[in-house]
Design an enzyme around this catalytic site. Sequence first.
Site, PDB file in Angstrom:
ATOM      1  N   SER A 103      -6.100   3.654   4.055  1.00  0.00           N
ATOM      2  CA  SER A 103      -5.542   2.749   3.036  1.00  0.00           C
ATOM      3  C   SER A 103      -6.653   2.030   2.271  1.00  0.00           C
ATOM      4  O   SER A 103      -6.545   0.854   1.924  1.00  0.00           O
ATOM      5  CB  SER A 103      -4.601   1.723   3.677  1.00  0.00           C
ATOM      6  OG  SER A 103      -3.710   1.188   2.716  1.00  0.00           O
ATOM      7  N   LYS A 144       0.308   3.938  -2.707  1.00  0.00           N
ATOM      8  CA  LYS A 144      -0.682   5.022  -2.669  1.00  0.00           C
ATOM      9  C   LYS A 144      -0.059   6.411  -2.553  1.00  0.00           C
ATOM     10  O   LYS A 144      -0.734   7.396  -2.844  1.00  0.00           O
ATOM     11  CB  LYS A 144      -1.669   4.770  -1.527  1.00  0.00           C
ATOM     12  CG  LYS A 144      -2.536   3.529  -1.788  1.00  0.00           C
ATOM     13  CD  LYS A 144      -3.379   3.145  -0.596  1.00  0.00           C
ATOM     14  CE  LYS A 144      -4.299   1.974  -0.967  1.00  0.00           C
ATOM     15  NZ  LYS A 144      -4.121   0.808  -0.140  1.00  0.00           N
ATOM     16  N   SER A 191       0.780  -1.242   0.000  1.00  0.00           N
ATOM     17  CA  SER A 191       0.000   0.000   0.000  1.00  0.00           C
ATOM     18  C   SER A 191       0.812   1.293   0.000  1.00  0.00           C
ATOM     19  O   SER A 191       0.229   2.374  -0.130  1.00  0.00           O
ATOM     20  CB  SER A 191      -0.955   0.013   1.201  1.00  0.00           C
ATOM     21  OG  SER A 191      -2.067  -0.808   0.943  1.00  0.00           O
TER      22      SER A 191
END
Length: 453
Positions: free
Chosen positions: A155, A100, A97
């Site tokens: 997230s 991102k 993640s």
Amino acid sequence: MKRSRWNLIILLSLAIAFTSVFGTAYAAEPEEENTVEEETPEQKAEQEAYEMPVQTNEVKKWPKGPSTYGEAGIVMDVGTGAILYAKNIDEHEYPASITKVLTALVALENGQLTDEVTFTHDSVAFLQPGDSSIGMKEGDVVSLDEALHATLLASANEAAYAVGESVGRNAGHDYSWFLEQMNARCKELGGENSNFANTNGLHDENHYTCARDMALIGRELFKHPEFFDIVQTLNYTIPATDTCEEHIFQQKHKMLMPDNSNYYEYAAGGKTGYTSDALSTLITMAEKDGIQLVCVVLRTHGSNIYSDTKNLLDYGFNSFKKVEVAGAEKSKDVEEIIEGDEGGYVMLPDGIEFKDLDMKLKADESARGEAVLTYSYKGYALGSARAKLSKSYIKEHSAKIKAAGTKDNREKSSKKKSVFAAAVIAAGILILVFYISRIIKKQRRRRRRRRRR
């Protein structure tokens, strides 16, 4: 007779007692060996990662950095791009993640925080049980600001998808275009070992990066204060509207939480990541005494992600100092240091003096009498500065500078001539095609006339 029997009984009793005591003691040894726990595969992998070589530790006089339980790690100075700590920084790893933060960078560069983000069927249908999400539904509409809060704090994978899709659509394109921008932007920043296949970091064999590339992305984000406004938020609420229900979520990066045991007072932002394939990943931006650092750790084993990051950031802040080039540079070729975009300072490692650095001077033909100075140590770039050249240097190298300028002018002139020649040839071809077409038309007319006769 009786005495002999009693003696025999006594001897047998002693023998049994002796055997019992010493036999038990003898048998206890292998039992103790069997109680030693064997090392699990996870513990073995964790130890192997910890023992992996740190490339900067192999540089002579360079301050020794800490070992980490991550297989790759980097500490980069934001102002200069200097790499202070390097452990397998170009190895391909899955980012999870922390992808991102690149999604956020491209969104901020191509959209406005007030833009609408719409959750389509595609942006929610891909989610699997266990995927990080805040429960957005098809048809929901929020602002880009709200969607980025969901992407970076909670997230939320569906929010990251919707950001890419909506920003792409608002720019007249689509989700695929947004992915192209992510990869192009990474390369523009100097990243050469990444390929981003989605906006959220869910596992894909073709979705990978490296510590250096992620640090370059983190460095660029320092140009966007709105990013830090988002990632420093502890609690956030997307209010209920006609197009969306209320959503409440919190910060996940523990080094940014004042009440958490992993809180780091110099942390300014960052993003967490985890998948079973990537293991724990983390990007953290920090600032102390005018120095800004980016730390990235990838494929971290065990629960060491925050302790490793803290140790690396402490190492960066404590083992390097910011030294202004003005006043330190004594070269006879330099008249003075010019304040500008080149930084004007170096990150000097403890135990290494400014005079130990290698300096390269590159004259700027576009600004006569000026040059860019770059500093490095054993191949590691540490900073740069813009300088005004001394009269002695200009006098000594004027012929070379003039020749370089002449060569440059010749190349420009040659390019102009080539362009002109190409234009002439193209015009000639068009004229030739025109006349050939006329001849063909005349021939057709003649044939038609003959047939009529």
